[in-house]
Design a protein around this motif. Sequence first.
Motif, PDB file in Angstrom:
ATOM      1  N   GLU A 153       0.846  -1.200   0.000  1.00  0.00           N
ATOM      2  CA  GLU A 153       0.000   0.000   0.000  1.00  0.00           C
ATOM      3  C   GLU A 153       0.879   1.246   0.000  1.00  0.00           C
ATOM      4  O   GLU A 153       2.021   1.218   0.460  1.00  0.00           O
ATOM      5  CB  GLU A 153      -0.921  -0.004   1.215  1.00  0.00           C
ATOM      6  CG  GLU A 153      -0.208   0.128   2.551  1.00  0.00           C
ATOM      7  CD  GLU A 153      -1.167   0.139   3.726  1.00  0.00           C
ATOM      8  OE1 GLU A 153      -1.126   1.114   4.492  1.00  0.00           O
ATOM      9  OE2 GLU A 153      -1.957  -0.824   3.864  1.00  0.00           O
ATOM     10  N   ASN A 154       0.331   2.348  -0.527  1.00  0.00           N
ATOM     11  CA  ASN A 154       1.094   3.598  -0.530  1.00  0.00           C
ATOM     12  C   ASN A 154       0.752   4.436   0.706  1.00  0.00           C
ATOM     13  O   ASN A 154      -0.034   4.019   1.557  1.00  0.00           O
ATOM     14  CB  ASN A 154       0.877   4.377  -1.833  1.00  0.00           C
ATOM     15  CG  ASN A 154      -0.586   4.783  -2.032  1.00  0.00           C
ATOM     16  OD1 ASN A 154      -1.328   4.982  -1.071  1.00  0.00           O
ATOM     17  ND2 ASN A 154      -0.992   4.918  -3.282  1.00  0.00           N
ATOM     18  N   GLN A 155       1.318   5.620   0.780  1.00  0.00           N
ATOM     19  CA  GLN A 155       1.132   6.468   1.965  1.00  0.00           C
ATOM     20  C   GLN A 155      -0.228   7.163   1.988  1.00  0.00           C
ATOM     21  O   GLN A 155      -0.544   7.837   2.976  1.00  0.00           O
ATOM     22  CB  GLN A 155       2.256   7.503   2.042  1.00  0.00           C
ATOM     23  CG  GLN A 155       3.626   6.884   2.267  1.00  0.00           C
ATOM     24  CD  GLN A 155       4.737   7.911   2.367  1.00  0.00           C
ATOM     25  OE1 GLN A 155       4.584   9.055   1.930  1.00  0.00           O
ATOM     26  NE2 GLN A 155       5.868   7.515   2.948  1.00  0.00           N
ATOM     27  N   SER A 156      -1.011   7.019   0.930  1.00  0.00           N
ATOM     28  CA  SER A 156      -2.327   7.641   0.865  1.00  0.00           C
ATOM     29  C   SER A 156      -3.454   6.636   1.075  1.00  0.00           C
ATOM     30  O   SER A 156      -4.586   6.878   0.668  1.00  0.00           O
ATOM     31  CB  SER A 156      -2.501   8.350  -0.495  1.00  0.00           C
ATOM     32  OG  SER A 156      -1.503   9.316  -0.689  1.00  0.00           O
ATOM     33  N   ARG A 157      -3.141   5.526   1.698  1.00  0.00           N
ATOM     34  CA  ARG A 157      -4.105   4.445   1.936  1.00  0.00           C
ATOM     35  C   ARG A 157      -4.716   3.965   0.603  1.00  0.00           C
ATOM     36  O   ARG A 157      -5.906   3.702   0.498  1.00  0.00           O
ATOM     37  CB  ARG A 157      -5.220   4.866   2.899  1.00  0.00           C
ATOM     38  CG  ARG A 157      -4.723   5.222   4.285  1.00  0.00           C
ATOM     39  CD  ARG A 157      -5.875   5.454   5.247  1.00  0.00           C
ATOM     40  NE  ARG A 157      -6.542   4.201   5.578  1.00  0.00           N
ATOM     41  CZ  ARG A 157      -7.823   3.935   5.354  1.00  0.00           C
ATOM     42  NH1 ARG A 157      -8.580   4.846   4.749  1.00  0.00           N
ATOM     43  NH2 ARG A 157      -8.350   2.787   5.694  1.00  0.00           N
ATOM     44  N   GLY A 158      -3.854   3.870  -0.376  1.00  0.00           N
ATOM     45  CA  GLY A 158      -4.263   3.375  -1.681  1.00  0.00           C
ATOM     46  C   GLY A 158      -3.212   2.448  -2.245  1.00  0.00           C
ATOM     47  O   GLY A 158      -2.302   1.997  -1.537  1.00  0.00           O
ATOM     48  N   THR A 159      -3.316   2.163  -3.539  1.00  0.00           N
ATOM     49  CA  THR A 159      -2.344   1.313  -4.211  1.00  0.00           C
ATOM     50  C   THR A 159      -2.007   1.931  -5.559  1.00  0.00           C
ATOM     51  O   THR A 159      -2.862   2.515  -6.222  1.00  0.00           O
ATOM     52  CB  THR A 159      -2.894  -0.108  -4.424  1.00  0.00           C
ATOM     53  OG1 THR A 159      -4.193  -0.027  -5.024  1.00  0.00           O
ATOM     54  CG2 THR A 159      -2.995  -0.871  -3.110  1.00  0.00           C
ATOM     55  N   ASP A 160      -0.761   1.760  -5.966  1.00  0.00           N
ATOM     56  CA  ASP A 160      -0.309   2.301  -7.245  1.00  0.00           C
ATOM     57  C   ASP A 160      -0.369   1.218  -8.321  1.00  0.00           C
ATOM     58  O   ASP A 160      -0.691   0.057  -8.050  1.00  0.00           O
ATOM     59  CB  ASP A 160       1.104   2.866  -7.089  1.00  0.00           C
ATOM     60  CG  ASP A 160       1.145   4.011  -6.086  1.00  0.00           C
ATOM     61  OD1 ASP A 160       0.170   4.800  -6.051  1.00  0.00           O
ATOM     62  OD2 ASP A 160       2.122   4.101  -5.316  1.00  0.00           O
ATOM     63  N   HIS A 161      -0.061   1.592  -9.553  1.00  0.00           N
ATOM     64  CA  HIS A 161      -0.165   0.669 -10.680  1.00  0.00           C
ATOM     65  C   HIS A 161       0.737  -0.542 -10.472  1.00  0.00           C
ATOM     66  O   HIS A 161       1.915  -0.410 -10.140  1.00  0.00           O
ATOM     67  CB  HIS A 161       0.231   1.370 -11.973  1.00  0.00           C
ATOM     68  CG  HIS A 161      -0.613   2.554 -12.296  1.00  0.00           C
ATOM     69  ND1 HIS A 161      -0.366   3.371 -13.375  1.00  0.00           N
ATOM     70  CD2 HIS A 161      -1.721   3.065 -11.690  1.00  0.00           C
ATOM     71  CE1 HIS A 161      -1.280   4.331 -13.417  1.00  0.00           C
ATOM     72  NE2 HIS A 161      -2.105   4.176 -12.389  1.00  0.00           N
ATOM     73  N   GLY A 162       0.156  -1.713 -10.697  1.00  0.00           N
ATOM     74  CA  GLY A 162       0.905  -2.948 -10.530  1.00  0.00           C
ATOM     75  C   GLY A 162       0.799  -3.832 -11.756  1.00  0.00           C
ATOM     76  O   GLY A 162       0.629  -3.352 -12.881  1.00  0.00           O
ATOM     77  N   THR A 163       0.875  -5.125 -11.562  1.00  0.00           N
ATOM     78  CA  THR A 163       0.904  -6.041 -12.709  1.00  0.00           C
ATOM     79  C   THR A 163      -0.215  -7.079 -12.616  1.00  0.00           C
ATOM     80  O   THR A 163      -1.344  -6.809 -12.981  1.00  0.00           O
ATOM     81  CB  THR A 163       2.278  -6.715 -12.817  1.00  0.00           C
ATOM     82  OG1 THR A 163       2.599  -7.365 -11.565  1.00  0.00           O
ATOM     83  CG2 THR A 163       3.362  -5.698 -13.115  1.00  0.00           C
ATOM     84  N   ALA A 164       0.094  -8.263 -12.119  1.00  0.00           N
ATOM     85  CA  ALA A 164      -0.856  -9.374 -12.154  1.00  0.00           C
ATOM     86  C   ALA A 164      -2.068  -9.106 -11.261  1.00  0.00           C
ATOM     87  O   ALA A 164      -1.967  -8.469 -10.215  1.00  0.00           O
ATOM     88  CB  ALA A 164      -0.170 -10.668 -11.725  1.00  0.00           C
ATOM     89  N   SER A 165      -3.208  -9.631 -11.713  1.00  0.00           N
ATOM     90  CA  SER A 165      -4.450  -9.459 -10.961  1.00  0.00           C
ATOM     91  C   SER A 165      -5.316 -10.702 -11.137  1.00  0.00           C
ATOM     92  O   SER A 165      -4.943 -11.646 -11.847  1.00  0.00           O
ATOM     93  CB  SER A 165      -5.194  -8.211 -11.451  1.00  0.00           C
ATOM     94  OG  SER A 165      -6.295  -7.913 -10.610  1.00  0.00           O
ATOM     95  N   ALA A 166      -6.457 -10.701 -10.480  1.00  0.00           N
ATOM     96  CA  ALA A 166      -7.420 -11.802 -10.589  1.00  0.00           C
ATOM     97  C   ALA A 166      -8.580 -11.363 -11.464  1.00  0.00           C
ATOM     98  O   ALA A 166      -8.989 -10.196 -11.428  1.00  0.00           O
ATOM     99  CB  ALA A 166      -7.927 -12.202  -9.206  1.00  0.00           C
ATOM    100  N   HIS A 167      -9.118 -12.291 -12.262  1.00  0.00           N
ATOM    101  CA  HIS A 167     -10.263 -11.987 -13.112  1.00  0.00           C
ATOM    102  C   HIS A 167     -11.323 -13.083 -12.999  1.00  0.00           C
ATOM    103  O   HIS A 167     -11.027 -14.219 -12.659  1.00  0.00           O
ATOM    104  CB  HIS A 167      -9.818 -11.778 -14.557  1.00  0.00           C
ATOM    105  CG  HIS A 167      -9.123 -10.467 -14.752  1.00  0.00           C
ATOM    106  ND1 HIS A 167      -9.820  -9.276 -14.766  1.00  0.00           N
ATOM    107  CD2 HIS A 167      -7.812 -10.149 -14.858  1.00  0.00           C
ATOM    108  CE1 HIS A 167      -8.961  -8.281 -14.903  1.00  0.00           C
ATOM    109  NE2 HIS A 167      -7.740  -8.782 -14.952  1.00  0.00           N
ATOM    110  N   PHE A 168     -12.563 -12.675 -13.301  1.00  0.00           N
ATOM    111  CA  PHE A 168     -13.712 -13.552 -13.149  1.00  0.00           C
ATOM    112  C   PHE A 168     -14.222 -14.016 -14.503  1.00  0.00           C
ATOM    113  O   PHE A 168     -14.242 -13.249 -15.469  1.00  0.00           O
ATOM    114  CB  PHE A 168     -14.838 -12.816 -12.417  1.00  0.00           C
ATOM    115  CG  PHE A 168     -14.497 -12.401 -11.016  1.00  0.00           C
ATOM    116  CD1 PHE A 168     -14.656 -13.284  -9.956  1.00  0.00           C
ATOM    117  CD2 PHE A 168     -14.021 -11.128 -10.746  1.00  0.00           C
ATOM    118  CE1 PHE A 168     -14.348 -12.902  -8.661  1.00  0.00           C
ATOM    119  CE2 PHE A 168     -13.703 -10.733  -9.454  1.00  0.00           C
ATOM    120  CZ  PHE A 168     -13.872 -11.627  -8.409  1.00  0.00           C
TER     121      PHE A 168
END
Length: 411
Positions: free
Chosen positions: A332-347
């Motif tokens: 997590e970043n310092q703004s209680r969020g997340t920055d751009h990443g790579t792999a994720s889950a899909h449905f």
Amino acid sequence: MKRRDFLAAGARATVAMAGTALWLPGAARAQDPRFVRPGVANGYANLLILVELKGGNDGLNTVVPFADPLYYRYRQTIGVPRAQAIQLDERTALHPALAPLMSIWRAHELAIVQGVSYPQPNLSHFRSIEIWDTASRSDQYLREGWLTRAFASAPVPGNFAADALVLGSAEMGPLSNGARAIALVNPAQFARVSRLVRPVSLKERNPALAHILDVENDIVHAADKLRPHPGNYALKTAFPAGAFGASIQTAMHALASADTPQGEPVPGCGVAAIRLTLNGFDTHQNQPQRHADLLRQFAAGMVAMRSALVELGRWDRALIVTYAEFGRRVRENQSRGTDHGTASAHFVAGGRVAGGLYGQPPELARLDGNGNLPVGVDFRQIYATVLGPWWGLDAQAVLQQRFEALPLLRA
């Protein structure tokens, strides 16, 4: 200039009227018997519904690796509490906002594919979604969307209203540069408007515009096949509020209203594909509540789609697939969020889906130098599953490379 030459040259031309944007390069194609290939109709009777999670969905807070202590070490303030997560197996859970999906999960009609990305991922919104839309390599630039290439290789039959219906976005995405698609930026407006009026004065002043308006007129006639008409089946399904819910409602009513040129009802045969967009997943700041709201909208929409498709007798011949340009950074970043990443889950959901967990669970101890997850499944394997097992097309020809389909479908 001949009409067909103009259409090819103006493949990206747009017409916006009455709150509805419409595109149709090659407008007359599906009505031309030369493009109707025997046997393809059965393949495209299997409907594809793409749901874009625009902005890059956080896969780790969507499908939670609650048993890995590194998850809570990396996400001390935004991690989903273990007590609230909906457990799927001994190490994996869903975000609590996705509770409505459990009815589909328990019916074994919901597959979750983890670790989805591509080699040498790009973290730019624009470039990465372009890679997903065209099914290209990260160092390759392709002009046509992957669905455009699919429909060019095996055209959609002429009794379909269009190749595809796009709702909630002005971007054509996987249907760019050639697909015969109806794009409805404002689904609620589409439901109210019966016809669009051509501005004759502009046509008289601008010969080039006359060509565009002719294209528009072809689209309007195609779109008219998807409008509710007297005597069409009225859906009993309740749809969620909001823009995403309105898109789903319009899409499902369009399917219920689709008919052949002879006026015979053919539920589900109005288009071969539908693309829906849920905006807002670029959660750099204050992610927990924002992300929960988005996942709640997504889950309610999925349940409504399933209900409507079951009602229409189309659930066994519908495949719902999510996608996004990327996932989010693990830490997590310092703004209680997340920055751009790579792999994720899909449905992936549908009546013929073999439900369960697929792909590669997050390996939080194997992050790359940028703090991102390794790639477990190439996203083009999901596309190969759609093209091959679902539609019966030559996936290698469309994707320009061989990708193994995933075992997501039951016979």
